[in-house]
Design a protein around this motif. Structure first.
Motif, PDB file in Angstrom:
ATOM      1  N   ALA A  39      16.580   2.164  -2.062  1.00  0.00           N
ATOM      2  CA  ALA A  39      16.292   0.790  -1.619  1.00  0.00           C
ATOM      3  C   ALA A  39      15.824   0.782  -0.166  1.00  0.00           C
ATOM      4  O   ALA A  39      14.907   0.025   0.199  1.00  0.00           O
ATOM      5  CB  ALA A  39      17.536  -0.083  -1.796  1.00  0.00           C
ATOM      6  N   ALA A  40      16.433   1.639   0.668  1.00  0.00           N
ATOM      7  CA  ALA A  40      16.069   1.665   2.090  1.00  0.00           C
ATOM      8  C   ALA A  40      14.588   1.991   2.270  1.00  0.00           C
ATOM      9  O   ALA A  40      13.914   1.436   3.153  1.00  0.00           O
ATOM     10  CB  ALA A  40      16.941   2.672   2.836  1.00  0.00           C
ATOM     11  N   LEU A  41      14.070   2.885   1.434  1.00  0.00           N
ATOM     12  CA  LEU A  41      12.655   3.247   1.542  1.00  0.00           C
ATOM     13  C   LEU A  41      11.764   2.013   1.423  1.00  0.00           C
ATOM     14  O   LEU A  41      10.811   1.832   2.185  1.00  0.00           O
ATOM     15  CB  LEU A  41      12.286   4.246   0.434  1.00  0.00           C
ATOM     16  CG  LEU A  41      12.809   5.669   0.600  1.00  0.00           C
ATOM     17  CD1 LEU A  41      12.629   6.461  -0.691  1.00  0.00           C
ATOM     18  CD2 LEU A  41      12.061   6.354   1.742  1.00  0.00           C
ATOM     19  N   GLY A  43       9.140  -2.939   8.298  1.00  0.00           N
ATOM     20  CA  GLY A  43       8.238  -2.309   9.264  1.00  0.00           C
ATOM     21  C   GLY A  43       6.806  -2.810   9.141  1.00  0.00           C
ATOM     22  O   GLY A  43       5.890  -2.249   9.747  1.00  0.00           O
ATOM     23  N   SER A  44       6.596  -3.843   8.349  1.00  0.00           N
ATOM     24  CA  SER A  44       5.214  -4.282   8.090  1.00  0.00           C
ATOM     25  C   SER A  44       4.740  -5.369   9.048  1.00  0.00           C
ATOM     26  O   SER A  44       3.639  -5.905   8.882  1.00  0.00           O
ATOM     27  CB  SER A  44       5.090  -4.783   6.644  1.00  0.00           C
ATOM     28  OG  SER A  44       5.720  -6.050   6.500  1.00  0.00           O
ATOM     29  N   TYR A  88       4.607  -7.935   4.605  1.00  0.00           N
ATOM     30  CA  TYR A  88       5.531  -8.098   3.473  1.00  0.00           C
ATOM     31  C   TYR A  88       6.724  -8.913   3.952  1.00  0.00           C
ATOM     32  O   TYR A  88       7.301  -8.615   5.008  1.00  0.00           O
ATOM     33  CB  TYR A  88       6.013  -6.737   2.961  1.00  0.00           C
ATOM     34  CG  TYR A  88       4.896  -5.851   2.446  1.00  0.00           C
ATOM     35  CD1 TYR A  88       4.219  -6.158   1.269  1.00  0.00           C
ATOM     36  CD2 TYR A  88       4.537  -4.688   3.130  1.00  0.00           C
ATOM     37  CE1 TYR A  88       3.193  -5.333   0.803  1.00  0.00           C
ATOM     38  CE2 TYR A  88       3.514  -3.861   2.669  1.00  0.00           C
ATOM     39  CZ  TYR A  88       2.857  -4.190   1.503  1.00  0.00           C
ATOM     40  OH  TYR A  88       1.852  -3.387   1.042  1.00  0.00           O
ATOM     41  N   LYS A  89       7.075  -9.960   3.206  1.00  0.00           N
ATOM     42  CA  LYS A  89       8.233 -10.798   3.580  1.00  0.00           C
ATOM     43  C   LYS A  89       9.283 -10.725   2.483  1.00  0.00           C
ATOM     44  O   LYS A  89       9.027 -11.151   1.350  1.00  0.00           O
ATOM     45  CB  LYS A  89       7.797 -12.254   3.749  1.00  0.00           C
ATOM     46  CG  LYS A  89       7.044 -12.562   5.025  1.00  0.00           C
ATOM     47  CD  LYS A  89       7.042 -14.074   5.293  1.00  0.00           C
ATOM     48  CE  LYS A  89       6.496 -14.399   6.676  1.00  0.00           C
ATOM     49  NZ  LYS A  89       5.097 -13.943   6.870  1.00  0.00           N
ATOM     50  N   GLY A  90      10.458 -10.191   2.821  1.00  0.00           N
ATOM     51  CA  GLY A  90      11.533 -10.131   1.836  1.00  0.00           C
ATOM     52  C   GLY A  90      12.046 -11.518   1.476  1.00  0.00           C
ATOM     53  O   GLY A  90      12.063 -12.408   2.339  1.00  0.00           O
ATOM     54  N   LYS A 141       2.382   0.940   2.326  1.00  0.00           N
ATOM     55  CA  LYS A 141       1.761   1.175   3.642  1.00  0.00           C
ATOM     56  C   LYS A 141       0.241   1.267   3.525  1.00  0.00           C
ATOM     57  O   LYS A 141      -0.498   0.676   4.309  1.00  0.00           O
ATOM     58  CB  LYS A 141       2.358   2.439   4.271  1.00  0.00           C
ATOM     59  CG  LYS A 141       3.758   2.179   4.840  1.00  0.00           C
ATOM     60  CD  LYS A 141       4.532   3.458   5.152  1.00  0.00           C
ATOM     61  CE  LYS A 141       6.037   3.161   5.186  1.00  0.00           C
ATOM     62  NZ  LYS A 141       6.865   4.378   5.021  1.00  0.00           N
ATOM     63  N   GLU A 142      -0.207   1.989   2.534  1.00  0.00           N
ATOM     64  CA  GLU A 142      -1.659   2.112   2.313  1.00  0.00           C
ATOM     65  C   GLU A 142      -2.290   0.747   2.059  1.00  0.00           C
ATOM     66  O   GLU A 142      -3.333   0.409   2.613  1.00  0.00           O
ATOM     67  CB  GLU A 142      -1.946   2.969   1.063  1.00  0.00           C
ATOM     68  CG  GLU A 142      -1.960   4.454   1.288  1.00  0.00           C
ATOM     69  CD  GLU A 142      -1.928   5.179  -0.054  1.00  0.00           C
ATOM     70  OE1 GLU A 142      -2.560   4.681  -1.019  1.00  0.00           O
ATOM     71  OE2 GLU A 142      -1.238   6.211  -0.151  1.00  0.00           O
ATOM     72  N   PHE A 143      -1.632  -0.017   1.182  1.00  0.00           N
ATOM     73  CA  PHE A 143      -2.198  -1.315   0.813  1.00  0.00           C
ATOM     74  C   PHE A 143      -2.279  -2.219   2.038  1.00  0.00           C
ATOM     75  O   PHE A 143      -3.261  -2.933   2.249  1.00  0.00           O
ATOM     76  CB  PHE A 143      -1.342  -1.968  -0.281  1.00  0.00           C
ATOM     77  CG  PHE A 143      -1.950  -3.239  -0.827  1.00  0.00           C
ATOM     78  CD1 PHE A 143      -2.876  -3.191  -1.863  1.00  0.00           C
ATOM     79  CD2 PHE A 143      -1.612  -4.482  -0.297  1.00  0.00           C
ATOM     80  CE1 PHE A 143      -3.450  -4.357  -2.363  1.00  0.00           C
ATOM     81  CE2 PHE A 143      -2.175  -5.650  -0.786  1.00  0.00           C
ATOM     82  CZ  PHE A 143      -3.095  -5.580  -1.822  1.00  0.00           C
TER      83      PHE A 143
END
Lengths: 361, 361
Positions: free
Chosen positions: A271-273, A280-281, A285-287, A354-356
């Motif tokens: 999950a941490a990944l 880190g985005s 990306y918004k959780g 990250k790529e996206f």
């Protein structure tokens, strides 16, 4: 054959080792000359399967000697009715904590059949959190308090369970059972559909405190009665044998891989990944869930637009990352990373995120 | 691997071709990179499976356009409650014809939940026969008449169904569904656990006349409501997907092998082999059922002594003829020869019977 990384919310990915074992013995179970699907549920072979499954569960949980383990058909949705019908006597009521869609369904079914009280409801916050202990508004003398330990759709999870001063706790653990250690003694009854962390769909696990079996209501449909299923060792009728067989293999796999502590450690790493990729985005990306209530099983997040979300799901699929669309009721992205999802799969997803972002951010 | 001839009463033998297909695609369903157990029940792949299963059923039966086909969890025993709870309004009653153990169970469950009347009971004859039309003592205005089309334990079978002048007929067809042609228009509702003629255990088929769906009771547990399951195309909750997948393959196998007329012809040939061995034994083997009520699915008979019966079962097993012991409630021998049992298997059993008699007669 090329296996994909399957982030489906359930039915969900299963351990490849288990599937290979199933495949290898599908035509001849342990030299019987029959498939495990063809053997009698009253045979010694099948009794060994269901017996091993019950004892493996108790071994994994630890200290569950005063509980019975039942393997029932009909899905966890059947338990939404079975729990109140068995446990709530006339004139009493049960309390429900509403943290998501399935908790709501459990409450609605109970309210239809017995008296039920809403002890807390996070709907106003789009179920992005778990209520604090101080928020709970229990009824005067509830028969039990019901909660859903992990909310598949919104991606929240109880990090610790409320202390209820002796009021029995009942939990729907369908989407996080055996993903981490827990103290069974806190619960009077837990139930879980198998199709997320335990096996294929078609069987539901019920773990119930033995003393409760003597108190259940008896004027309800026989197939909903816990006492009948317990007395008949889950074989009052023909059980969903093949699903139970796979659950047994999954439990063996859990034990061979270090049990619940090792599983929890791995699930936290996994999950941490993905949460790290979100955090880190820089806001790309918004959780959905509050940080402290985040689920280890279902990671839910949004992208800057629905078009980008569609593109994300489509491009992920091309890289063999499957099942990432959010539930149809809430949209966005959902990565379901149950026990059988590998660390490798989560790494691949985090890399893809990250790529996206670098292409679209 | 050496496959045995499996005469188990259910879970029962499945077509080897089907098992081989399941095995070959177990790790990768149609190039998806996932097992069929791992795909979402809301995916196009699974919708295609359940859709094909429903249309295959209708094709096999013929003329079922005004019916819905449902695939439910929980076993036929759950239907013992669901049928009366859905169909019997307050103040009305339902009639039951008691021809064996499962018909009795269906009646007992109905009598617990609604008003139920026994229209006929063959218990005094140890359920060795099917009642004649003239024996039926219907109540004044029953909502339906319930029967069990084939009695697994005693080995009797309705050869034709009673004409009831417009009273809806409901049938438990668990142990002979799709073993022969039948006129669906005679029935308002049929149900069948899959584990005898349709697949592995864990899924129950319900075929219900559409107009009934508008009349069912709604104040019952949601998971028992036929209207809810019909409205949601059997996916109100996560269905027992893998069992449905196999049922679909079995239905395809039925269609590829000539459908119900061819199956009935073969089943008559198969049963004749064993009944001929009984009838030609000069009384060494004694059939339990009356000649005119004999089942094509479960052949039940006795030997001169229980010791000989034990020896028979044990020696048969050594010749790879498995599962021949009678039900624990009645003893004797029972050969269950559902659709998937081959003619070759029945020949082998008939041969063995002759050999055993010549050594022990």
């Amino acid at each position: 054959m090329e296996r994909v990384f399957n982030f489906n919310p359930g039915p969900a990915t299963l351990p490849l080792e288990v599937l290979m074992e199933v495949q290898s013995e599908l035509l001849d179970f342990h030299g019987s000359g029959m498939s495990v699907m063809e053997i009698s549920h009253r045979s010694k072979d099948f009794e060994a399967i269901i017996g091993e499954a019950e004892s493996s569960m108790k071994e994994l949980i630890g200290g569950a000697d005063d509980y019975r383990v039942l393997f029932l058909g009909g899905g966890a949705s059947t338990q939404f009715a079975a729990v109140p019908l068995n446990l709530v006597p006339a004139g009493r009521e049960a309390d429900y904590i509403l943290t998501g869609s399935f908790a709501e369904k459990a409450y609605e079914e109970a309210a239809k059949l017995v008296k039920a009280n809403i002890a807390a409801n996070t709907k106003a916050d789009r179920h992005n959190r778990i209520p604090k202990a101080a928020e709970l508004q229990l009824s005067a003398n509830p028969v039990y308090v019901h909660l859903c330990s992990n909310n598949t759709i919104c991606g929240t999870q109880w990090q610790s369970f409320p202390e209820l001063k002796g009021i029995p706790l009942v939990a729907d653990m369908s989407s996080d059972i055996f993903s981490r250690g827990f103290d069974i003694q806190k619960f009077s009854l837990i139930y879980a559909g198998a199709q997320k962390n335990l096996g294929p769909s078609g069987v539901t696990l019920v773990i119930i405190r033995k003393e409760l079996l003597e108190q259940v209501n008896k004027n309800i449909p026989t197939m909903l009665r816990y006492d009948i299923h317990a007395k008949n060792d889950s074989m009052y009728n023909t059980p969903p044998c093949f699903s139970i067989y796979i659950v047994n293999l999954i439990l063996r796999w859990l034990k061979n891989n270090g049990g619940l502590p090792a599983m929890e450690k791995r699930n936290r790493e996994k999950a941490a990944l993905i949460y790290d990729a979100i955090d880190g985005s820089g806001g790309f990306y918004k959780g959905h869930a509050l940080l402290e209530d985040r689920s280890l099983m279902n990671v839910t997040y949004r992208l800057p637009s629905e078009d980008l979300e569609k593109a994300f799901v489509a491009e992920a699929k091309q890289q063999a990352l499957i099942g990432l669309n959010g539930h149809r009721s809430v949209g966005g992205i959902r990565a379901s990373i149950y026990n059988a999802m590998t660390l490798e799969g989560c790494k691949a997803l985090a890399e893809f995120m990250k790529e996206f972002q670098s292409k679209n951010g």
